[in-house]
Design a protein around this motif. Structure first.
Motif, PDB file in Angstrom:
ATOM      1  N   ILE A 116      -8.549  -0.754   3.938  1.00  0.00           N
ATOM      2  CA  ILE A 116      -7.143  -1.144   4.103  1.00  0.00           C
ATOM      3  C   ILE A 116      -6.667  -0.807   5.519  1.00  0.00           C
ATOM      4  O   ILE A 116      -5.746  -1.433   6.050  1.00  0.00           O
ATOM      5  CB  ILE A 116      -6.246  -0.461   3.029  1.00  0.00           C
ATOM      6  N   ILE A 119      -4.172  -4.025  -4.863  1.00  0.00           N
ATOM      7  CA  ILE A 119      -4.409  -4.808  -3.642  1.00  0.00           C
ATOM      8  C   ILE A 119      -5.879  -5.230  -3.603  1.00  0.00           C
ATOM      9  O   ILE A 119      -6.773  -4.420  -3.852  1.00  0.00           O
ATOM     10  CB  ILE A 119      -4.052  -3.983  -2.380  1.00  0.00           C
ATOM     11  N   ILE A 134      -8.356  -5.461  -1.506  1.00  0.00           N
ATOM     12  CA  ILE A 134      -8.663  -5.000  -0.148  1.00  0.00           C
ATOM     13  C   ILE A 134      -9.830  -5.786   0.487  1.00  0.00           C
ATOM     14  O   ILE A 134      -9.724  -6.209   1.639  1.00  0.00           O
ATOM     15  CB  ILE A 134      -8.940  -3.479  -0.157  1.00  0.00           C
ATOM     16  N   CYS A 162       0.831  -1.214   0.000  1.00  0.00           N
ATOM     17  CA  CYS A 162       0.000   0.000   0.000  1.00  0.00           C
ATOM     18  C   CYS A 162       0.865   1.263   0.000  1.00  0.00           C
ATOM     19  O   CYS A 162       1.824   1.356   0.758  1.00  0.00           O
ATOM     20  CB  CYS A 162      -0.895  -0.028   1.237  1.00  0.00           C
ATOM     21  N   ILE A 163       0.498   2.221  -0.844  1.00  0.00           N
ATOM     22  CA  ILE A 163       1.248   3.485  -0.874  1.00  0.00           C
ATOM     23  C   ILE A 163       0.448   4.608  -0.218  1.00  0.00           C
ATOM     24  O   ILE A 163       0.754   5.783  -0.399  1.00  0.00           O
ATOM     25  CB  ILE A 163       1.675   3.864  -2.312  1.00  0.00           C
ATOM     26  N   ARG A 164      -0.607   4.234   0.514  1.00  0.00           N
ATOM     27  CA  ARG A 164      -1.400   5.191   1.297  1.00  0.00           C
ATOM     28  C   ARG A 164      -1.917   6.351   0.442  1.00  0.00           C
ATOM     29  O   ARG A 164      -1.758   7.516   0.792  1.00  0.00           O
ATOM     30  CB  ARG A 164      -0.569   5.752   2.457  1.00  0.00           C
ATOM     31  N   CYS A 165      -2.526   5.998  -0.680  1.00  0.00           N
ATOM     32  CA  CYS A 165      -3.035   7.045  -1.565  1.00  0.00           C
ATOM     33  C   CYS A 165      -4.457   7.464  -1.178  1.00  0.00           C
ATOM     34  O   CYS A 165      -4.899   8.534  -1.508  1.00  0.00           O
ATOM     35  CB  CYS A 165      -3.020   6.558  -3.008  1.00  0.00           C
ATOM     36  N   SER A 166      -5.196   6.563  -0.531  1.00  0.00           N
ATOM     37  CA  SER A 166      -6.572   6.790  -0.037  1.00  0.00           C
ATOM     38  C   SER A 166      -7.669   6.585  -1.080  1.00  0.00           C
ATOM     39  O   SER A 166      -8.840   6.836  -0.784  1.00  0.00           O
ATOM     40  CB  SER A 166      -6.732   8.170   0.611  1.00  0.00           C
ATOM     41  N   ALA A 167      -7.324   6.129  -2.282  1.00  0.00           N
ATOM     42  CA  ALA A 167      -8.365   5.924  -3.296  1.00  0.00           C
ATOM     43  C   ALA A 167      -9.420   4.936  -2.802  1.00  0.00           C
ATOM     44  O   ALA A 167     -10.620   5.110  -3.061  1.00  0.00           O
ATOM     45  CB  ALA A 167      -7.736   5.418  -4.586  1.00  0.00           C
ATOM     46  N   CYS A 168      -8.991   3.904  -2.066  1.00  0.00           N
ATOM     47  CA  CYS A 168      -9.952   2.887  -1.617  1.00  0.00           C
ATOM     48  C   CYS A 168     -10.909   3.442  -0.564  1.00  0.00           C
ATOM     49  O   CYS A 168     -12.038   2.978  -0.445  1.00  0.00           O
ATOM     50  CB  CYS A 168      -9.233   1.646  -1.100  1.00  0.00           C
ATOM     51  N   CYS A 218      -7.227   0.786  -6.762  1.00  0.00           N
ATOM     52  CA  CYS A 218      -5.954   0.693  -6.056  1.00  0.00           C
ATOM     53  C   CYS A 218      -4.782   0.694  -7.053  1.00  0.00           C
ATOM     54  O   CYS A 218      -4.708  -0.168  -7.924  1.00  0.00           O
ATOM     55  CB  CYS A 218      -5.913  -0.579  -5.210  1.00  0.00           C
ATOM     56  N   PRO A 219      -3.864   1.653  -6.920  1.00  0.00           N
ATOM     57  CA  PRO A 219      -2.768   1.738  -7.892  1.00  0.00           C
ATOM     58  C   PRO A 219      -1.743   0.613  -7.777  1.00  0.00           C
ATOM     59  O   PRO A 219      -0.879   0.494  -8.647  1.00  0.00           O
ATOM     60  CB  PRO A 219      -2.127   3.096  -7.569  1.00  0.00           C
ATOM     61  N   VAL A 220      -1.829  -0.169  -6.704  1.00  0.00           N
ATOM     62  CA  VAL A 220      -0.895  -1.308  -6.599  1.00  0.00           C
ATOM     63  C   VAL A 220      -1.652  -2.636  -6.540  1.00  0.00           C
ATOM     64  O   VAL A 220      -1.135  -3.642  -6.080  1.00  0.00           O
ATOM     65  CB  VAL A 220       0.061  -1.151  -5.391  1.00  0.00           C
TER      66      VAL A 220
HETATM   67  S1  SF4 Z   1      -6.054   2.245  -2.890  1.00  0.00           S
HETATM   68 FE1  SF4 Z   1      -4.411   0.726  -2.540  1.00  0.00          FE
HETATM   69  S2  SF4 Z   1      -2.574   1.933  -2.273  1.00  0.00           S
HETATM   70 FE2  SF4 Z   1      -4.262   3.360  -2.055  1.00  0.00          FE
HETATM   71  S3  SF4 Z   1      -4.662   3.419   0.179  1.00  0.00           S
HETATM   72 FE3  SF4 Z   1      -6.001   1.865  -0.675  1.00  0.00          FE
HETATM   73  S4  SF4 Z   1      -4.865  -0.067  -0.495  1.00  0.00           S
HETATM   74 FE4  SF4 Z   1      -3.391   1.612  -0.225  1.00  0.00          FE
END
Ligand code: SF4
Length: 498
Positions: free
Chosen positions: A359, A393, A395, A329-335, A389-391
Motif C-alpha cells: 500500500i 482494499i 492492494i 487505508c487506516i494504516r494498520c500495517s496488516a498488509c 485488510c480491515p477496509v
Molecule cells: S491492511 Fe489495509 S488498512 Fe491496513 S495498512 Fe494495509 S491497506 Fe491500509
C-alpha cells in the motif's frame, strides 16, 4: 561492498536502479532477521486477536462503508470540522502541500519562541519532512515514540508504518545507544534500554514549548481526535506543552464521533494483534486543562491548539478512479506484516521515501512522485494481503496499476524496439523486456523445440547468456532447460494414438 555500512537513508530514493539493488542487499544482510521475527510476532497475534472479534466481516464492511462515505464528502466534512475547531477557540489550517503545512507549523513555533518541540509518531510529518524544516529554523525536535527516538538517534527513516524501527534487533539498538550516549552502565536488556530512553525523554516533555502529534481519525461533527498508542508518549505530547499542533492528511476525517468504534476495534487487532492498544486517546481540543509551567518563566495561561490538515496530493487521488481506494487505508500495517517479501526485506527496500509495503507504493505515488513507487515491482501479486485488510482494499490491484503507470512513463527505447520482434500485443509493448519475454515464454519454447538441437547449442554460448542476462535478467549461472525436438504434447498424442 560492506552493506553493514550502507545507511538506509542513503538508499531511500529507490527511483534509481542502483539504489534499489543496494537497498535490497543491505536489507537482506543487515535488517532481514529482525523484520522477519517482528512481523511473525505481529501475524501470530493478529490471527488470535481477529479470531476473537465477533462478526469480523460485518465490522470490516462497516469500516469500509464509513470511509467510502467520508472520502466522498471530504469538502463538506472539512468545512464542518473547521467550524467545530474554530468555534471552540482552536486554529484550523488546510495546507495545500508539504511545504505549506511545514511553513504554517514553523511559523506557529517561531511565534511562540519555541526552543524545544516534542513530537509523537506521525507518518504524515515524515511525508512532509517537517523535522528538517523545524531544525533548520533552530528549533530542537525530540521524537518521543521509542522507535522514532531510536531512528532519530540513528538518523534513519522508518521502515514500517506502525513499528518504525522493526528492522533493528535489540543488539543493534544496544550498540547504537552505546555509541551515541556512552552510558555509565551497559544497556543490554530491553528494559534497560527503555528505562534509559524514558528518562532521557521525560526531561524533554517537561521542557517542551510545543507538542506535535498526528491523528488516527478526526470526526467532523465534534472535532474529536483519536490517537492510539502503546507508550503513553502521545498523551504527554498533547497535554504537557502549552501548545498542541495536530498534523494529519485530509483522509483522516470521518463524519461523526459515533463512527469511531469500528476503527478502534479493528486497528490494534489488525496491526500489532492487540485486542486494544495500550492507550486510546479521544480528545476534543483545545483542552480545558490548566497549563503547568514545568519549564519556568512561561506566562501561557491557556492552551493553544492548531489542527493542520494537509492535502499534498490526496484530493487528486480522490479524483483517480483506481488509487482513490488507498484513501480508505487506516494504516494498520496488516498488509505489510503478512507479505512474504516484506517479511524478508522490510521497508527500507520494500518502501519509498516515507511509506512502505504494497500500500506504501500507492501512497508514495499519490503524495510524492510516481518514480518513488518503483519498489512496487517487489509485489508478486500473491494477494495474501487482501483478506487481512480491515477496509477491504485490493492492494495488489492498486500496486499493479501503479506498475503499469511506471512502465508507461518510463521510456525504454530498447524494449520498445525489440518488442516489435516479439509476439507482444501493441498495448503491452511499454512493459520491461523481461516481462514481455516471460509473458511470451510459450512462443520461445515452441521456437526452441522446432530448432533443437541448434537452439540448445546457441543458447549455451557465452554471448547468448550475456544477452539473456542483460535483456531478460536471466542469471548466467542458471542452468537452462534443454529443448526437445518432440514436445510432451506431441509425445502424448503419439502414445494415445490421437
Ligand atoms: S491492511 Fe489495509 S488498512 Fe491496513 S495498512 Fe494495509 S491497506 Fe491500509
Amino acid at each position: 561492498m560492506d552493506y553493514k555500512t550502507v545507511k538506509p537513508r542513503d538508499v531511500a530514493n529507490k527511483s534509481s536502479e542502483l539504489n534499489f539493488k543496494k537497498a535490497i542487499r543491505m536489507a537482506i544482510e543487515v535488517e532481514s532477521e529482525a523484520v522477519r521475527r517482528n512481523t511473525n510476532t505481529f501475524n501470530q497475534n493478529r490471527y488470535t486477536a481477529v479470531a476473537d472479534i465477533e462478526d469480523y466481516d460485518a465490522l470490516k464492511d462497516r469500516a469500509r462503508a464509513i470511509k467510502e462515505e467520508s472520502i466522498a464528502t471530504i469538502p463538506q466534512l472539512i468545512d464542518q470540522l473547521r467550524e467545530q475547531i474554530t468555534s471552540r477557540g482552536g486554529f484550523f489550517y488546510l495546507a495545500k502541500n508539504a511545504v505549506d503545512a511545514n511553513n504554517y507549523i514553523k511559523n506557529v513555533c517561531v511565534e511562540h519562541k519555541a526552543e524545544l518541540i516534542v513530537k509523537a509518531k506521525s507518518m504524515t510529518s515524515e511525508e512532509t519532512k517537517l523535522n528538517h524544516v523545524l531544525q533548520n529554523a533552530g528549533i530542537e525536535v525530540a521524537e518521543t515514540d521509542l522507535a522514532e527516538f531510536i531512528l532519530q538517534v540513528a538518523d534513519e527513516q522508518p521502515s514500517h508504518i506502525v513499528a518504525p524501527a522493526i528492522h533493528r534487533t535489540r543488539e543493534r539498538i544496544a550498540e547504537l545507544f552505546k555509541e551515541k550516549f556512552n552510558p555509565d552502565q551497559p544497556l543490554e536488556t530491553g528494559e534497560e534500554l527503555t528505562v534509559f530512553a524514558r528518562e532521557w525523554l521525560r526531561n524533554k516533555f517537561l521542557q517542551a514549548d510545543v507538542g506535535i502529534s498526528g491523528a488516527n481519525l478526526i470526526t467532523a461533527d465534534t472535532g474529536t481526535i483519536v490517537l492510539v498508542e502503546s507508550e503513553g508518549n502521545i498523551r504527554m505530547t498533547t497535554i504537557l506543552p502549552p501548545v498542541h499542533i495536530a498534523l494529519a492528511g485530509v483522509e483522516k476525517v470521518i463524519k461523526k464521533r459515533s463512527d469511531i468504534a469500528p476503527f478502534i476495534e479493528l486497528l490494534a487487532p489488525s496491526g500489532t494483534g492487540q485486542p486494544l492498544t495500550s492507550y486510546t486517546n479521544i480528545l476534543r481540543p483545545p483542552l480545558k486543562l490548566p497549563v503547568y509551567d514545568f519549564k519556568g518563566g512561561r506566562n501561557a495561561k491557556n492552551r493553544e491548539f492548531h489542527l493542520v490538515l494537509v492535502d499534498n496530493g490526496r484530493m487528486a487521488m480522490r479524483e483517480d478512479p483506481v488509487i482513490k481506494e488507498a484513501l480508505y487505508c487506516i494504516r494498520c500495517s496488516a498488509c505489510l506484516n503478512v507479505c512474504t517479501n516484506f517479511q524478508t526485506l522490510g521497508g527500507h527496500a520494500f518502501g519509498g521515501e516515507t511509506y512502505s509495503g504494497g500500500i506504501g507504493a500507492i501512497w508514495e505515488a499519490g503524495t510524492g512522485r510516481l518514480e518513488n513507487a518503483r519498489f512496487a515491482d517487489l509485489c508478486t501479486g500473491c494477494s495474501r494481503c487482501i483478506d487481512q485488510c480491515p477496509v477491504r482494499i485490493d492492494i495488489p490491484w492498486l500496486t499493479e496499476n501503479i506498475r503499469f503507470r511506471l512502465n508507461v512513463q518510463k521510456k525504454d527505447y530498447l524494449a520498445s524496439f525489440l518488442s516489435r520482434f516479439m509476439p507482444t500485443a501493441a498495448e503491452d509493448r511499454h512493459n520491461p523486456l523481461q516481462k514481455q519475454f516471460f509473458a511470451n515464454y510459450y512462443f520461445f519454447a515452441r521456437l526452441g523445440s522446432l530448432l533443437a538441437p541448434l537452439s540448445n547449442w546457441a543458447s549455451s554460448l557465452v554471448v547468448s547468456r550475456w544477452f539473456m542476462s542483460v535483456l531478460f535478467s536471466v542469471d548466467k549461472r542458471r542452468k537452462l532447460p534443454q529443448f526437445k525436438k518432440e514436445t510432451l504434447i506431441a509425445q502424448y498424442k503419439k502414445m494415445s494414438g490421437e
